[in-house]
Design a protein around this motif. Structure first.
Motif, short mmCIF file in Angstrom:
data_model
loop_
_atom_site.label_atom_id
_atom_site.label_comp_id
_atom_site.label_asym_id
_atom_site.label_seq_id
_atom_site.Cartn_x
_atom_site.Cartn_y
_atom_site.Cartn_z
N ALA A 1 0.83 -1.21 0.00
CA ALA A 1 0.00 0.00 0.00
C ALA A 1 0.86 1.26 0.00
N LEU A 2 1.97 1.22 0.72
CA LEU A 2 2.85 2.40 0.76
C LEU A 2 3.49 2.69 -0.59
N LEU B 1 -3.50 5.84 -3.46
CA LEU B 1 -4.50 5.37 -2.50
C LEU B 1 -4.85 6.48 -1.52
N GLY B 2 -5.99 6.32 -0.85
CA GLY B 2 -6.37 7.25 0.21
C GLY B 2 -5.68 6.86 1.51
N SER B 3 -6.42 6.92 2.59
CA SER B 3 -5.84 6.59 3.88
C SER B 3 -5.56 5.09 3.98
N ILE B 4 -4.60 4.73 4.84
CA ILE B 4 -4.25 3.34 5.09
C ILE B 4 -4.37 3.11 6.59
N GLY B 5 -5.23 2.20 6.99
CA GLY B 5 -5.42 1.92 8.40
C GLY B 5 -5.05 0.48 8.72
N ILE C 1 5.98 5.91 6.01
CA ILE C 1 5.39 5.00 7.00
C ILE C 1 4.28 5.69 7.79
N ASP C 2 4.41 7.00 7.98
CA ASP C 2 3.39 7.75 8.71
C ASP C 2 2.07 7.83 7.97
#
Length: 225
Positions: free
Chosen positions: A144-145, A150-154, A180-181
């Motif tokens: 995902a990184l 992409l939008g937010s990653i949770g 990473i943040d």
């Protein structure tokens, strides 16, 4: 010519408040069009209609929390992607509660490489990583990184889990601290502290709804520039 002119005009109609419109094209060599002459004969009418862009959410891992979250999000107008390596988690009888969903539900059974689904998601998709396997979670975080669109990653999990993941993403994945943040953990609203699956799901869904509002406001500001 038709396609190029229609695309040009469609881009102009992305601004807020645009109304549907018809475009007429005469296809004969006596008419000079913006991108050249077409002599096929006849006419073509093109309808351009601005449509709302709905939010998109991808839940990786449809276990006890993911299933509860899917039930809540399915009641909203959005694209909902459910991804799991386990076929029983995506069984028709288990997902039957989503039969009357308002959302467009997309089910992805990915027995080998669930992270490949990430590249297929619409830009801006909010990603939630909550699988049954920490190795799978780590691979999804890394993949995902590498997709800035992409939008937010949770990521669901404990502080100990995140400490190990953060170290691994930096050392093995080559991601810097700023990248990473992009990953948020824990997920949901911090003031909702219950650990029951349904409570976590409500907390995460509420946080997502807030993110959707922020996205809409950001889009409005960009379109108004």
């Amino acid at each position: 010519n038709i396609e190029a002119v229609a695309i040009d005009r469609a881009r102009e109609l992305l601004a807020p408040g645009a109304e549907p419109e018809l475009m007429e094209f005469a296809l004969n060599d006596k008419v000079t069009n913006r991108h050249g002459v077409q002599c096929c004969g006849g006419t073509v009418t093109v309808l351009l209609e601005p449509l709302p862009v709905v939010p998109a959410v991808a839940i990786f891992g449809v276990g006890h929390v993911g299933w509860e979250l899917a039930r809540i999000l399915a009641r909203h107008e959005l694209d909902l992607h459910l991804i799991d390596t386990r076929p029983d988690q995506l069984a028709e009888d288990r997902l039957g509660v989503l039969a009357d969903a308002v959302a467009q539900v997309h089910v992805h059974h990915t027995p080998l490489l669930p992270e490949e689904v990430l590249a297929e998601l619409p830009p801006g998709t909010h990603v939630l990583i909550m699988t049954h396997d920490h190795a799978e979670d780590a691979a999804l975080c890394d993949a995902a990184l590498r997709l800035p669109e992409l939008g937010s990653i949770g990521l669901i999990g404990s502080s100990a889990k995140w400490a190990r993941f953060r170290q691994r993403l930096a050392a093995e994945g080559g991601h810097d601290a700023a990248a990473i943040d992009r990953i948020t953990t824990p997920i949901g609203l911090p003031e909702i502290t219950g650990k029951e699956p349904a409570v976590i799901a409500v907390s995460v869904a509420a946080d997502l709804l807030r993110a959707f509002d922020n996205d809409r406001r950001a889009d409005s500001r960009v379109a108004g520039m």
